[in-house]
Design a protein around this motif. Structure first.
Motif, PDB file in Angstrom:
ATOM      1  N   GLY A  60       0.811  -1.195   0.000  1.00 51.56           N
ATOM      2  CA  GLY A  60       0.000   0.000   0.000  1.00 51.56           C
ATOM      3  C   GLY A  60       0.848   1.250   0.000  1.00 51.56           C
ATOM      4  N   GLU A  61       1.931   1.229   0.766  1.00 49.39           N
ATOM      5  CA  GLU A  61       2.872   2.348   0.847  1.00 49.39           C
ATOM      6  C   GLU A  61       4.285   1.794   0.885  1.00 49.39           C
ATOM      7  N   LEU A  62       5.133   2.310   0.029  1.00 50.33           N
ATOM      8  CA  LEU A  62       6.515   1.837  -0.068  1.00 50.33           C
ATOM      9  C   LEU A  62       7.462   2.977   0.251  1.00 50.33           C
ATOM     10  N   CYS A  63       8.277   2.779   1.288  1.00 48.58           N
ATOM     11  CA  CYS A  63       9.210   3.817   1.746  1.00 48.58           C
ATOM     12  C   CYS A  63      10.646   3.375   1.484  1.00 48.58           C
ATOM     13  N   GLY A  64      11.541   4.348   1.392  1.00 51.94           N
ATOM     14  CA  GLY A  64      12.961   4.078   1.215  1.00 51.94           C
ATOM     15  C   GLY A  64      13.774   4.953   2.142  1.00 51.94           C
ATOM     16  N   PHE A  65      15.055   4.624   2.274  1.00 50.95           N
ATOM     17  CA  PHE A  65      15.925   5.380   3.161  1.00 50.95           C
ATOM     18  C   PHE A  65      17.307   5.449   2.545  1.00 50.95           C
ATOM     19  N   GLU A  66      17.973   6.607   2.719  1.00 56.03           N
ATOM     20  CA  GLU A  66      19.304   6.803   2.149  1.00 56.03           C
ATOM     21  C   GLU A  66      20.298   5.799   2.728  1.00 56.03           C
ATOM     22  N   ASP A  67      21.046   5.143   1.851  1.00 60.64           N
ATOM     23  CA  ASP A  67      21.967   4.086   2.287  1.00 60.64           C
ATOM     24  C   ASP A  67      23.093   4.616   3.167  1.00 60.64           C
ATOM     25  N   ASP A  68      23.669   5.763   2.794  1.00 56.74           N
ATOM     26  CA  ASP A  68      24.826   6.284   3.510  1.00 56.74           C
ATOM     27  C   ASP A  68      24.510   6.595   4.969  1.00 56.74           C
TER      28      ASP A  68
END
Length: 255
Positions: A60-68
């Protein structure tokens, strides 16, 4: 001329290794998600680029986060900017092998996981394969060491399989030889389209086996885990391959 993150991510996303691991991981996820989909999912790591597009129809909702931001987690950063138990699915690909404190990262991912949530990890395997940290991950895992780390962080491992097994017979000797001649160790280098497609098909074909049994050898590890209190003895998929032996032990004890 510098390359933007999006430009550098595109070749990696289309590479046979990223696509093959995506196919194997997605096949496992579809069989372990309780309802076949997740209301809210978090994808971490540069290796998740190929997986993000495939997960969109399931979330329903897909989030991401900066790898560094994860590299020094546990030392300079203590928490990710999300509420506790806010994700039904968390996928961390190529994360644990790169971070300073893998236990701190796993514990934080557990904090974000809902009581019935699913955690998928993909990590580099075999510490003996590469030994140059400046040109590879900080750490590599075996099935035993990964399962132990998850247990220490109060997670129960449901699947813990090697992947990229069919091509491992070619990759392992090449990697060991590269250590002797100081050659590049990254197999995700540009290659002809036909060779790229053939390698992808060989890698992706493993999903027809790994959906039933954990593979004993391969270049990478893919694990699925849950919060310990959420696991049940007779939950679907969690007891696959273990139900009959447990019933036999019960029968023996009753005799």
């Amino acid at each position: 001329m510098s390359t933007s993150p999006k430009e550098s991510a595109a070749p990696l996303r289309d590479h046979w290794w990223s696509r093959g691991r995506c196919a194997v991981s997605l096949d496992l996820l579809r069989r372990h998600l309780a309802s076949g989909e997740a209301r809210r999912a978090l994808v971490l790591g540069s290796g998740g680029d190929a997986l993000r597009g495939e997960l969109e129809p399931l979330c329903g909702e897909l989030c991401g986060f900066e790898d560094d931001a994860l590299l020094d987690f546990g030392k300079d950063q203590q928490a990710l900017p999300y509420e506790e138990e806010s994700f039904d699915l968390i996928c961390a690909l190529d994360v644990l092998g790169e971070v300073e404190d893998d236990a701190a990262v796993i514990s934080e991912l557990r904090r974000l996981l809902s009581p019935e949530g699913l955690l998928l990890l993909a990590v580099p395997a075999h510490p003996w394969l590469y030994n140059d940290e400046s040109r590879g991950p900080r750490r590599r895992y075996t099935r035993r060491s990964l399962a132990k780390r998850l247990e220490e962080c109060d997670l129960t491992t449901e699947r813990n399989t090697y992947a990229n097994s069919l091509l491992f017979a070619l990759i392992a000797p090449a990697a060991l030889a590269a250590r002797l001649v100081d050659a590049p160790k990254d197999q995700r280098l540009p290659m002809p389209k036909l060779a790229n497609e053939l390698c992808y098909q060989a890698f992706a074909a493993e999903r027809f086996v790994s959906r039933h049994v954990d593979l004993p050898l391969g270049q990478t590890l893919v694990a699925i885990a849950r919060r310990r209190e959420s696991t049940g003895w007779l939950s679907p998929e969690r007891t696959k391959g273990r139900l009959i032996p447990q019933l036999r032990r019960v029968q023996t004890a009753c005799c």
